[in-house]
Design an enzyme around this catalytic site. Structure first.
Site, PDB file in Angstrom:
ATOM      1  N   HIS A 142       0.866  -1.186   0.000  1.00 47.84           N
ATOM      2  CA  HIS A 142       0.000   0.000   0.000  1.00 47.84           C
ATOM      3  C   HIS A 142       0.901   1.234   0.000  1.00 47.84           C
ATOM      4  O   HIS A 142       2.104   1.132   0.281  1.00 47.84           O
ATOM      5  CB  HIS A 142      -0.948   0.002   1.203  1.00 47.84           C
ATOM      6  CG  HIS A 142      -0.248   0.077   2.536  1.00 47.84           C
ATOM      7  ND1 HIS A 142       0.348   1.219   3.012  1.00 47.84           N
ATOM      8  CD2 HIS A 142      -0.037  -0.866   3.485  1.00 47.84           C
ATOM      9  CE1 HIS A 142       0.883   0.993   4.199  1.00 47.84           C
ATOM     10  NE2 HIS A 142       0.665  -0.274   4.500  1.00 47.84           N
ATOM     11  N   ASP A 197      -2.058 -19.212  13.055  1.00 50.24           N
ATOM     12  CA  ASP A 197      -0.873 -19.676  13.767  1.00 50.24           C
ATOM     13  C   ASP A 197      -0.947 -19.270  15.244  1.00 50.24           C
ATOM     14  O   ASP A 197      -1.000 -18.072  15.561  1.00 50.24           O
ATOM     15  CB  ASP A 197       0.378 -19.082  13.121  1.00 50.24           C
ATOM     16  CG  ASP A 197       1.632 -19.807  13.534  1.00 50.24           C
ATOM     17  OD1 ASP A 197       1.992 -19.732  14.716  1.00 50.24           O
ATOM     18  OD2 ASP A 197       2.236 -20.471  12.666  1.00 50.24           O
ATOM     19  N   SER A 244       2.704  -4.876   7.114  1.00 53.73           N
ATOM     20  CA  SER A 244       2.301  -4.657   5.722  1.00 53.73           C
ATOM     21  C   SER A 244       3.478  -4.942   4.794  1.00 53.73           C
ATOM     22  O   SER A 244       4.571  -4.422   4.994  1.00 53.73           O
ATOM     23  CB  SER A 244       1.837  -3.213   5.513  1.00 53.73           C
ATOM     24  OG  SER A 244       0.679  -2.957   6.257  1.00 53.73           O
TER      25      SER A 244
END
Length: 411
Positions: free
Chosen positions: A231, A345, A360
């Protein structure tokens, strides 16, 4: 009798409406399918065009014959997708190319970036000599997130240039050129003397640089490019994507991670890469040093499946590890949100609660191939987040490589 006739007419009208709606359903379904199908697909030479997420869709005329796209040499071709090989739905671009390999990273990196122009991040009123306060910037119609690129004859590439331009105006009206929502506009502003500060002011706070932390998705050693974040880098105050003037990435270490946030520190001021694109689907640039990671093939978008996968992320120190996730949903229609992921997880859930700031760009790996990168966390559910196709990021990295070659070709 009249009531019976009216009743029959009413039922006939309802029947006609129902029949009309039923007749429109197939068209609506085809329209929905058209919007969901990709605009282009990638294939290796000799690979058959198949869309596992749309098992009933195949190239027009392919039923009972060899898929023509599978036999073509490297190049770009038009292919018409159809239902059952006979009902055309959408013509797409088929790109036949050698499958690429990249270095999959998952390591943190620090970002230092300078914007093109001075970004308005706040306003403060200025006291007038005659009493009271005023705000020249607001009076000129400027807003938060506007990017000032020129005041008078001065290009405002940094804060010092803004100050110098206001000083040069000496209290007279001056033209201001700025960018808002991608459109270049202009207005007139009259600076006012701030007696307490001893300078001319416009009543606006501006920022010309930004710093942050993200995760490196991959490096292409052959072409000397990197990709990360998934992003754009945005201003923390305005939320606006920063228009890139220049930028670089530096080594970074995660010092600690708790639910919602990750602590970090820059390890060095020595740049390991130069940022060339701050785009809607990631940060891309050229490398200055080799990157560590695992060499891996990049999956084509149509090969990504729902089900088990891994994200490679660093939640402590400087080395990544793999964490289990489930790809719950896949979309070809949204250029920025191709996947919805759910962290399964136990180790990652116990340490961070799911996806946190700084993750990110974490690579998503499935069936031994790089399929994408984490982009955002779902606001109301930190165990789930969005991902973008690795194929999309590779396309952007290719643009960087092409631009890097242009000066060489011009020699």
């Amino acid at each position: 009798m009249k009531q019976q006739n009216r009743g029959r007419r009413s039922w006939r009208q309802r029947g006609k409406r129902a029949a009309a709606m039923l007749a429109l359903l197939p068209l609506a379904a085809l329209g929905w399918l058209y919007s969901r199908l990709p605009d282009r697909v990638y294939l290796e030479p000799g690979q058959t065009l198949a869309l596992p997420r749309f098992a009933w869709v195949e190239p027009l005329g392919a039923r009972g014959s060899q898929n023509v796209a599978s036999t073509r040499a490297v190049g770009s071709y038009q292919t018409t997708l159809s239902l059952g090989g006979w009902l055309p739905i959408k013509t797409i671009r088929t790109i036949v190319t050698e499958r690429r390999q990249v270095t999959v990273c998952g390591t943190p990196f620090g970002v230092k970036m300078f914007s093109e122009g001075a970004l308005i991040v706040g306003f403060s009123d200025v006291e007038k000599a005659s009493g009271g306060t005023t705000n020249p910037a607001k009076g000129a119609g400027l807003r938060l997130g506007d990017r000032v690129i020129r005041i008078g004859a001065t290009a405002t590439e940094d804060n010092d240039a803004v100050k110098a331009a206001l000083e040069a105006a000496q209290g007279y009206a001056v033209e201001v050129v700025y960018i808002r929502n991608g459109e270049q506009l202009q207005t007139s502003l009259t600076p006012i003397w701030d007696e307490s500060a001893g300078q001319w002011r416009a009543g606006m706070w501006v920022r010309d640089s930004s710093a942050g932390v993200g995760t490196l998705t991959f490096a292409d050693e052959e072409r000397g490019t990197f990709a990360g974040l998934g992003h754009p880098i945005s201003d923390s105050d305005t939320g606006e994507s920063i228009a890139l003037r220049s930028g670089e990435i530096v080594p970074c270490e995660i010092t600690g991670c708790s639910k919602g946030t990750a602590g970090s520190r820059f390890l060095s001021s020595r740049a390991i890469g130069s940022i060339r694109i701050n785009g809607e689907n990631g940060v891309y640039g050229t490398t200055r040093t080799p990157f560590t990671g695992q060499t891996m093939e990049v999956a084509f978008a149509q090969e990504v499946e729902t089900g088990s996968a891994e994200i490679w992320s660093t939640v402590s120190g400087g080395a990544p590890r793999a964490y289990r996730v489930q790809i719950e949903r896949i979309s070809d229609a949204d250029a920025k949100r191709n996947m919805v992921l759910r962290v399964t997880d136990p180790a990652l859930l116990a340490q961070t609660g799911g996806i946190v700031q700084g993750m990110s760009g974490s690579p998503i790996v499935q069936n031994g191939r790089l399929v994408g990168a984490v982009t955002h966390v779902l606001v109301n559910d930190p165990t789930r987040g969005y991902g973008i196709f690795a194929q999309t990021m590779l396309e952007q990295a290719e643009i960087v490589a092409q631009r890097a070659q242009e000066p060489e070709l011009a020699k």
